[in-house]
Scaffold this active site. Structure first.
Site, PDB file in Angstrom:
ATOM      1  N   GLY A   6      -2.901   4.736  -6.483  1.00  0.00           N
ATOM      2  CA  GLY A   6      -3.284   4.866  -5.079  1.00  0.00           C
ATOM      3  C   GLY A   6      -3.963   6.205  -4.814  1.00  0.00           C
ATOM      4  N   THR A  57      -3.121  -2.106  -2.916  1.00  0.00           N
ATOM      5  CA  THR A  57      -4.039  -1.266  -2.123  1.00  0.00           C
ATOM      6  C   THR A  57      -4.648  -0.147  -2.961  1.00  0.00           C
ATOM      7  OG1 THR A  57      -2.166   0.078  -1.365  1.00  0.00           O
ATOM      8  CG2 THR A  57      -2.916  -1.681   0.113  1.00  0.00           C
ATOM      9  N   VAL A  78       6.685  -3.360  -8.363  1.00  0.00           N
ATOM     10  CA  VAL A  78       8.023  -2.746  -8.458  1.00  0.00           C
ATOM     11  C   VAL A  78       9.086  -3.485  -7.640  1.00  0.00           C
ATOM     12  CG1 VAL A  78       7.139  -0.445  -9.031  1.00  0.00           C
ATOM     13  CG2 VAL A  78       7.606  -1.007  -6.631  1.00  0.00           C
ATOM     14  N   LEU A 113       6.099   6.347  -4.979  1.00  0.00           N
ATOM     15  CA  LEU A 113       5.080   6.330  -3.922  1.00  0.00           C
ATOM     16  C   LEU A 113       4.627   4.918  -3.581  1.00  0.00           C
ATOM     17  CD1 LEU A 113       4.862   9.267  -5.239  1.00  0.00           C
ATOM     18  CD2 LEU A 113       2.509   9.257  -4.419  1.00  0.00           C
ATOM     19  N   GLY A 130      17.571   2.240  -9.199  1.00  0.00           N
ATOM     20  CA  GLY A 130      18.372   1.723 -10.316  1.00  0.00           C
ATOM     21  C   GLY A 130      17.862   2.262 -11.639  1.00  0.00           C
ATOM     22  N   ALA A 173       8.685   9.146  -1.604  1.00  0.00           N
ATOM     23  CA  ALA A 173       7.595   9.481  -0.674  1.00  0.00           C
ATOM     24  C   ALA A 173       7.891   8.782   0.647  1.00  0.00           C
ATOM     25  CB  ALA A 173       6.255   9.024  -1.234  1.00  0.00           C
ATOM     26  N   TYR A 181       6.708  -1.032   8.497  1.00  0.00           N
ATOM     27  CA  TYR A 181       6.521   0.165   7.665  1.00  0.00           C
ATOM     28  C   TYR A 181       7.597   1.206   7.987  1.00  0.00           C
ATOM     29  CZ  TYR A 181       3.982   4.243   5.707  1.00  0.00           C
ATOM     30  OH  TYR A 181       3.604   5.363   5.006  1.00  0.00           O
ATOM     31  N   TYR A 212      22.441   6.237  -2.967  1.00  0.00           N
ATOM     32  CA  TYR A 212      22.467   6.415  -4.430  1.00  0.00           C
ATOM     33  C   TYR A 212      22.858   7.848  -4.787  1.00  0.00           C
ATOM     34  CZ  TYR A 212      21.131   1.993  -6.505  1.00  0.00           C
ATOM     35  OH  TYR A 212      21.158   0.707  -6.972  1.00  0.00           O
ATOM     36  N   ARG A 233      -7.534   3.522   7.856  1.00  0.00           N
ATOM     37  CA  ARG A 233      -6.994   4.740   8.453  1.00  0.00           C
ATOM     38  C   ARG A 233      -8.137   5.573   9.032  1.00  0.00           C
ATOM     39  NH1 ARG A 233      -2.550   6.512   3.976  1.00  0.00           N
ATOM     40  NH2 ARG A 233      -3.914   5.332   2.594  1.00  0.00           N
TER      41      ARG A 233
HETATM   42  P1  NAD Z   1      -2.256   3.932  -1.139  1.00  0.00           P
HETATM   43  O1  NAD Z   1      -2.260   2.579  -0.531  1.00  0.00           O
HETATM   44  O2  NAD Z   1      -3.544   4.498  -1.613  1.00  0.00           O
HETATM   45  O3  NAD Z   1      -1.222   4.020  -2.334  1.00  0.00           O
HETATM   46  C1  NAD Z   1      -0.077   3.203  -2.453  1.00  0.00           C
HETATM   47  C2  NAD Z   1      -0.054   2.620  -3.841  1.00  0.00           C
HETATM   48  O4  NAD Z   1       1.119   1.820  -4.011  1.00  0.00           O
HETATM   49  C3  NAD Z   1      -1.266   1.689  -4.094  1.00  0.00           C
HETATM   50  O5  NAD Z   1      -1.887   2.046  -5.308  1.00  0.00           O
HETATM   51  C4  NAD Z   1      -0.626   0.301  -4.156  1.00  0.00           C
HETATM   52  O6  NAD Z   1      -1.358  -0.587  -4.966  1.00  0.00           O
HETATM   53  C5  NAD Z   1       0.762   0.632  -4.701  1.00  0.00           C
HETATM   54  N1  NAD Z   1       1.750  -0.406  -4.395  1.00  0.00           N
HETATM   55  C6  NAD Z   1       2.031  -0.973  -3.194  1.00  0.00           C
HETATM   56  N2  NAD Z   1       2.989  -1.911  -3.326  1.00  0.00           N
HETATM   57  C7  NAD Z   1       3.338  -1.933  -4.657  1.00  0.00           C
HETATM   58  C8  NAD Z   1       4.266  -2.679  -5.423  1.00  0.00           C
HETATM   59  N3  NAD Z   1       5.034  -3.632  -4.853  1.00  0.00           N
HETATM   60  N4  NAD Z   1       4.354  -2.431  -6.743  1.00  0.00           N
HETATM   61  C9  NAD Z   1       3.596  -1.489  -7.328  1.00  0.00           C
HETATM   62  N5  NAD Z   1       2.687  -0.738  -6.659  1.00  0.00           N
HETATM   63  C10 NAD Z   1       2.564  -0.964  -5.330  1.00  0.00           C
HETATM   64  O7  NAD Z   1      -1.583   4.906  -0.029  1.00  0.00           O
HETATM   65  P2  NAD Z   1      -1.304   6.468  -0.101  1.00  0.00           P
HETATM   66  O8  NAD Z   1      -1.858   7.074   1.125  1.00  0.00           O
HETATM   67  O9  NAD Z   1      -1.683   7.023  -1.420  1.00  0.00           O
HETATM   68  O10 NAD Z   1       0.280   6.497   0.050  1.00  0.00           O
HETATM   69  C11 NAD Z   1       1.141   6.804  -1.042  1.00  0.00           C
HETATM   70  C12 NAD Z   1       2.558   6.967  -0.526  1.00  0.00           C
HETATM   71  O11 NAD Z   1       2.634   8.060   0.379  1.00  0.00           O
HETATM   72  C13 NAD Z   1       3.088   5.742   0.218  1.00  0.00           C
HETATM   73  O12 NAD Z   1       4.451   5.568  -0.101  1.00  0.00           O
HETATM   74  C14 NAD Z   1       2.954   6.140   1.675  1.00  0.00           C
HETATM   75  O13 NAD Z   1       3.896   5.480   2.475  1.00  0.00           O
HETATM   76  C15 NAD Z   1       3.192   7.639   1.607  1.00  0.00           C
HETATM   77  N6  NAD Z   1       2.559   8.327   2.733  1.00  0.00           N
HETATM   78  C16 NAD Z   1       1.213   8.551   2.763  1.00  0.00           C
HETATM   79  C17 NAD Z   1       0.651   9.181   3.856  1.00  0.00           C
HETATM   80  C18 NAD Z   1      -0.823   9.474   3.929  1.00  0.00           C
HETATM   81  O14 NAD Z   1      -1.276   9.997   4.956  1.00  0.00           O
HETATM   82  N7  NAD Z   1      -1.614   9.227   2.918  1.00  0.00           N
HETATM   83  C19 NAD Z   1       1.452   9.567   4.938  1.00  0.00           C
HETATM   84  C20 NAD Z   1       2.809   9.288   4.876  1.00  0.00           C
HETATM   85  C21 NAD Z   1       3.354   8.691   3.754  1.00  0.00           C
HETATM   86  N1  UDP Z   2      -7.822   5.591  15.136  1.00  0.00           N
HETATM   87  C1  UDP Z   2      -8.958   5.502  15.911  1.00  0.00           C
HETATM   88  N2  UDP Z   2     -10.030   4.826  15.412  1.00  0.00           N
HETATM   89  C2  UDP Z   2     -10.045   4.246  14.172  1.00  0.00           C
HETATM   90  C3  UDP Z   2      -8.876   4.345  13.375  1.00  0.00           C
HETATM   91  C4  UDP Z   2      -7.776   5.019  13.900  1.00  0.00           C
HETATM   92  O1  UDP Z   2      -9.010   6.021  17.048  1.00  0.00           O
HETATM   93  O2  UDP Z   2     -11.074   3.665  13.803  1.00  0.00           O
HETATM   94  C5  UDP Z   2      -6.664   6.323  15.672  1.00  0.00           C
HETATM   95  C6  UDP Z   2      -5.357   5.533  15.665  1.00  0.00           C
HETATM   96  O3  UDP Z   2      -5.248   4.744  16.836  1.00  0.00           O
HETATM   97  C7  UDP Z   2      -4.329   6.642  15.606  1.00  0.00           C
HETATM   98  C8  UDP Z   2      -5.022   7.744  14.785  1.00  0.00           C
HETATM   99  O4  UDP Z   2      -6.415   7.423  14.816  1.00  0.00           O
HETATM  100  O5  UDP Z   2      -4.073   7.135  16.898  1.00  0.00           O
HETATM  101  C9  UDP Z   2      -4.555   7.822  13.332  1.00  0.00           C
HETATM  102  O6  UDP Z   2      -4.619   6.509  12.802  1.00  0.00           O
HETATM  103  P1  UDP Z   2      -4.329   6.149  11.281  1.00  0.00           P
HETATM  104  O7  UDP Z   2      -4.606   4.689  11.152  1.00  0.00           O
HETATM  105  O8  UDP Z   2      -5.081   7.047  10.384  1.00  0.00           O
HETATM  106  O9  UDP Z   2      -2.798   6.409  11.022  1.00  0.00           O
HETATM  107  P2  UDP Z   2      -1.482   6.688  11.884  1.00  0.00           P
HETATM  108  O10 UDP Z   2      -1.382   8.163  11.993  1.00  0.00           O
HETATM  109  O11 UDP Z   2      -1.598   6.030  13.237  1.00  0.00           O
HETATM  110  O12 UDP Z   2      -0.423   6.096  11.058  1.00  0.00           O
END
Ligand code: NAD
Ligand code: UDP
Length: 311
Positions: free
Chosen positions: A10, A35, A57, A73, A102, A114, A145, A159, A186
């Site tokens: 990801g 994703t 997973v 993550l 586990g 994460a 979520y 755990y 996003r």
């Molecule tokens: P992302 O979608 O790019 O990465 C998530 C990854 O998890 C992807 O590669 C997806 O294929 C994999 N995945 C999802 N379900 C799976 C499963 N069942 N088995 C194996 N792999 C699986 O998103 P990201 O932004 O890189 O987020 C990574 C982590 O960080 C997530 O747990 C997310 O909740 C957390 N997080 C991210 C943000 C952010 O702003 N980017 C903010 C808060 C939390």
């Molecule tokens: N947002 C927006 N236009 C877009 C996409 C998102 O105005 O095309 C806004 C959304 O409503 C939120 C903020 O941008 O208030 C951040 O959105 P994001 O989807 O990145 O993640 P969030 O912080 O809401 O989880």
């Protein structure tokens, strides 16, 4: 160390793999690519200390040999996925986290979850300290979520308390950078993609809602520091510089020279009105604070998306 990174293909996970490899560790990235993308890790193909395993997973996880740490993550993270694949999100947060814990127990590995600022929901305390319990609508569209992550935190602590697993919980606030998907939904890829295509930027609501954006290298540094610390309670990691979404849209139009302006669209349900991390604990416990300023990080991200659009 030998470290398993779930969600390693990801956006954040692939940068984390890069960082762990450059620190000298051995890394196994596990991902079902729901994703994520192989493109994010293809540059690691010839690296002898790196291995990719395609696996969901939520199914039993088997890894041969020792593991020193698991950084969990795996989870879709974009609000458009909350309506597209809500059950997968709930399953990876519950079954996936249970399986990963586990495995940590079986291997005697340290476990880092994460988690997210979404555990605070639409917060009524601002900025958000880790002591705030949150304001979440469990049956709303974002509930899948938010509650999956809240369950993940609860089972991680169980755990730790019951089985003595050495656990860490990082609460990640909005993070951005290269390798986000253009169609991820996003705000950062949406706005930059629209600006580079010379389309109006779509601001949801009146744009007065706020977010605080952290560049991915800063986040990854916070994750590694937390893993190496001995802090069991949650730690916020994010950039406390807060901006309204309208100002953010104007900044992106300015940085990209987009003349098409802004278009207003309806605000999605339960969209948090404000979000900013209180990072006192990250500063005190990890000696961490963000170093990449917003416009610097955005310029690097815009350069990445320019290349992606050209391809
Ligand atoms: P992302 O979608 O790019 O990465 C998530 C990854 O998890 C992807 O590669 C997806 O294929 C994999 N995945 C999802 N379900 C799976 C499963 N069942 N088995 C194996 N792999 C699986 O998103 P990201 O932004 O890189 O987020 C990574 C982590 O960080 C997530 O747990 C997310 O909740 C957390 N997080 C991210 C943000 C952010 O702003 N980017 C903010 C808060 C939390
Ligand atoms: N947002 C927006 N236009 C877009 C996409 C998102 O105005 O095309 C806004 C959304 O409503 C939120 C903020 O941008 O208030 C951040 O959105 P994001 O989807 O990145 O993640 P969030 O912080 O809401 O989880």
């Amino acid at each position: 160390m030998r470290i398993l990174v779930t969600g390693g293909a990801g956006f954040v996970g692939s940068h984390l793999c890069d960082r762990l490899l450059s620190d000298g560790h051995e890394v196994i990235a596990m991902d079902n690519l729901v994703t994520g993308s192989i493109d994010n890790i293809s540059h690691l193909a010839g690296e002898s200390r790196f291995q990719f395993v395609r696996h969901d997973v939520t199914q039993y996880i088997y890894v041969a040999g020792k593991l020193d740490a698991i950084m969990h993550l795996a989870s879709p993270a974009s609000p458009i996925d909350f309506t597209r694949i809500p059950i997968q999100i709930l399953k990876v947060g519950s079954l996936g986290t249970h399986n990963a814990l586990g495995l940590a127990l079986g291997k005697g590995a340290r476990f880092l979850l994460a988690s997210t600022s979404e555990v605070y929901g639409d917060p009524q305390v601002h900025p958000q300290p880790e002591s705030y319990w949150g304001h979440v609508n469990p049956i709303g569209v974002r509930g899948v979520y938010d509650e999956a992550k809240r369950f993940s935190e609860a089972i991680t602590m169980a755990y730790h308390r019951i089985h003595g697993v050495d656990t860490r919980i990082i609460r990640i606030f909005n993070t951005y950078g290269p390798r986000m998907r253009l169609d991820d939904g996003r705000v950062v890829p949406n706005f930059i993609g629209q600006a580079l295509r010379r389309q109006p930027i779509t601001v949801y609501g009146d744009g007065s809602q706020t977010r605080s954006f952290c560049f991915v290298s800063d986040l990854v540094d916070g994750m590694v520091r937390l893993l190496l610390s001995d802090e069991v309670n949650p730690v916020n990691v994010g950039n406390p510089v807060e901006t309204s979404i309208l100002t953010f849209a104007e900044t992106i139009n300015r940085l990209t020279g987009n003349p098409a302006g802004i278009e207003f669209r309806p605000l999605p349900d339960d969209d948090p009105k404000q979000r900013r991390p209180d990072i006192t604990r990250a500063r005190d416990i990890l000696g961490w604070s963000p170093t990449v300023e917003l416009e610097v990080g955005l310029s690097r991200t815009i350069a990445y998306f320019e290349e992606t659009l050209d391809r």
